[in-house]
Design a protein around this motif. Sequence first.
Motif, PDB file in Angstrom:
ATOM      1  N   CYS A  98       0.860  -1.183   0.000  1.00 28.66           N
ATOM      2  CA  CYS A  98       0.000   0.000   0.000  1.00 28.66           C
ATOM      3  C   CYS A  98       0.894   1.231   0.000  1.00 28.66           C
ATOM      4  O   CYS A  98       2.087   1.141   0.276  1.00 28.66           O
ATOM      5  N   ALA A  99       0.303   2.361  -0.304  1.00 28.27           N
ATOM      6  CA  ALA A  99       1.056   3.619  -0.282  1.00 28.27           C
ATOM      7  C   ALA A  99       1.367   3.986   1.165  1.00 28.27           C
ATOM      8  O   ALA A  99       0.557   3.728   2.060  1.00 28.27           O
ATOM      9  N   PRO A 100       2.525   4.569   1.436  1.00 34.06           N
ATOM     10  CA  PRO A 100       2.868   4.940   2.808  1.00 34.06           C
ATOM     11  C   PRO A 100       1.796   5.785   3.502  1.00 34.06           C
ATOM     12  O   PRO A 100       1.546   5.606   4.702  1.00 34.06           O
ATOM     13  N   GLU A 101       1.138   6.675   2.760  1.00 43.01           N
ATOM     14  CA  GLU A 101       0.127   7.539   3.381  1.00 43.01           C
ATOM     15  C   GLU A 101      -1.145   6.781   3.774  1.00 43.01           C
ATOM     16  O   GLU A 101      -1.991   7.313   4.494  1.00 43.01           O
ATOM     17  N   GLU A 102      -1.294   5.542   3.343  1.00 39.26           N
ATOM     18  CA  GLU A 102      -2.454   4.729   3.710  1.00 39.26           C
ATOM     19  C   GLU A 102      -2.281   4.016   5.048  1.00 39.26           C
ATOM     20  O   GLU A 102      -3.244   3.512   5.620  1.00 39.26           O
ATOM     21  N   VAL A 103      -1.059   3.967   5.555  1.00 35.82           N
ATOM     22  CA  VAL A 103      -0.787   3.271   6.821  1.00 35.82           C
ATOM     23  C   VAL A 103      -1.266   4.128   7.981  1.00 35.82           C
ATOM     24  O   VAL A 103      -1.020   5.334   8.027  1.00 35.82           O
ATOM     25  N   VAL A 104      -1.978   3.499   8.917  1.00 37.87           N
ATOM     26  CA  VAL A 104      -2.456   4.187  10.121  1.00 37.87           C
ATOM     27  C   VAL A 104      -2.258   3.272  11.326  1.00 37.87           C
ATOM     28  O   VAL A 104      -2.243   2.043  11.196  1.00 37.87           O
ATOM     29  N   ILE A 105      -2.105   3.879  12.492  1.00 34.23           N
ATOM     30  CA  ILE A 105      -2.016   3.108  13.731  1.00 34.23           C
ATOM     31  C   ILE A 105      -3.325   2.354  13.914  1.00 34.23           C
ATOM     32  O   ILE A 105      -4.407   2.901  13.707  1.00 34.23           O
ATOM     33  N   GLY A 106      -3.217   1.083  14.271  1.00 34.59           N
ATOM     34  CA  GLY A 106      -4.394   0.240  14.450  1.00 34.59           C
ATOM     35  C   GLY A 106      -4.788  -0.528  13.207  1.00 34.59           C
ATOM     36  O   GLY A 106      -5.682  -1.375  13.257  1.00 34.59           O
ATOM     37  N   MET A 107      -4.134  -0.255  12.074  1.00 33.13           N
ATOM     38  CA  MET A 107      -4.438  -0.946  10.822  1.00 33.13           C
ATOM     39  C   MET A 107      -4.185  -2.452  10.978  1.00 33.13           C
ATOM     40  O   MET A 107      -3.156  -2.856  11.514  1.00 33.13           O
ATOM     41  N   ARG A 108      -5.144  -3.258  10.537  1.00 34.49           N
ATOM     42  CA  ARG A 108      -4.981  -4.715  10.553  1.00 34.49           C
ATOM     43  C   ARG A 108      -4.034  -5.096   9.419  1.00 34.49           C
ATOM     44  O   ARG A 108      -4.177  -4.616   8.293  1.00 34.49           O
ATOM     45  N   VAL A 109      -3.071  -5.956   9.740  1.00 36.74           N
ATOM     46  CA  VAL A 109      -2.079  -6.374   8.759  1.00 36.74           C
ATOM     47  C   VAL A 109      -1.885  -7.886   8.803  1.00 36.74           C
ATOM     48  O   VAL A 109      -2.234  -8.542   9.784  1.00 36.74           O
ATOM     49  N   ARG A 110      -1.344  -8.393   7.718  1.00 35.47           N
ATOM     50  CA  ARG A 110      -1.080  -9.824   7.580  1.00 35.47           C
ATOM     51  C   ARG A 110       0.363 -10.022   7.132  1.00 35.47           C
ATOM     52  O   ARG A 110       0.867  -9.276   6.292  1.00 35.47           O
ATOM     53  N   ALA A 111       1.011 -11.057   7.677  1.00 35.83           N
ATOM     54  CA  ALA A 111       2.400 -11.364   7.340  1.00 35.83           C
ATOM     55  C   ALA A 111       2.525 -11.856   5.905  1.00 35.83           C
ATOM     56  O   ALA A 111       1.634 -12.520   5.389  1.00 35.83           O
ATOM     57  N   ARG A 112       3.643 -11.498   5.303  1.00 30.31           N
ATOM     58  CA  ARG A 112       4.007 -12.054   4.006  1.00 30.31           C
ATOM     59  C   ARG A 112       5.526 -12.114   3.951  1.00 30.31           C
ATOM     60  O   ARG A 112       6.218 -11.329   4.610  1.00 30.31           O
ATOM     61  N   PHE A 113       6.007 -13.059   3.217  1.00 27.54           N
ATOM     62  CA  PHE A 113       7.447 -13.267   3.124  1.00 27.54           C
ATOM     63  C   PHE A 113       7.888 -13.064   1.688  1.00 27.54           C
ATOM     64  O   PHE A 113       7.220 -13.514   0.761  1.00 27.54           O
ATOM     65  N   GLU A 114       9.013 -12.385   1.537  1.00 31.95           N
ATOM     66  CA  GLU A 114       9.561 -12.157   0.208  1.00 31.95           C
ATOM     67  C   GLU A 114      11.021 -12.573   0.212  1.00 31.95           C
ATOM     68  O   GLU A 114      11.755 -12.284   1.160  1.00 31.95           O
TER      69      GLU A 114
END
Length: 154
Positions: free
Chosen positions: A122-138
């Motif tokens: 996502c774009a950096p400006e879309e990140v907010v505290i409390g945002m639900r996230v999921r792990a991914r490996f690259e």
Amino acid sequence: MTEKTTPGAKAVTRPRQPARSRADLPTVEAETRPYWEAAAQGRLLIASCAGCGAVHHYPRVMCPSCWSEEVTPVEAEGTGTVYTYSTVHRNDLPPFNERLPYVAALVELTEGPRLMTNIVGCAPEEVVIGMRVRARFEEIDDGVHALYFSPAAD
């Protein structure tokens, strides 16, 4: 490398560590090998202590809560929330300078431990505290997979 702690003090000589080719590559040791092998399979391991029941991350052989060595790896759900973050606009250190801007974040896993990571997808400006996230490996090098988080599709 020679260090002097005070004027006139005897010099202390320490062996030089071999130069690492990239600052983003981990040092895989016997204690952390299961974590990196799981990462290559797309699985996030955290540690669980049989002594006190606490879970922690990063991989280490001793529980930081009670100092027990009865620590075993367990698979985490791979979900969490952004606890805090910062958008990095300047970093001269390769390969990070090729990723600008990027989001460095502290993610609180559903199981409780917090870990440092990057938010991607996502774009950096879309990140907010409390945002639900999921792990991914690259894969960042031959057989080496790094843990990142991206917005969760709830």
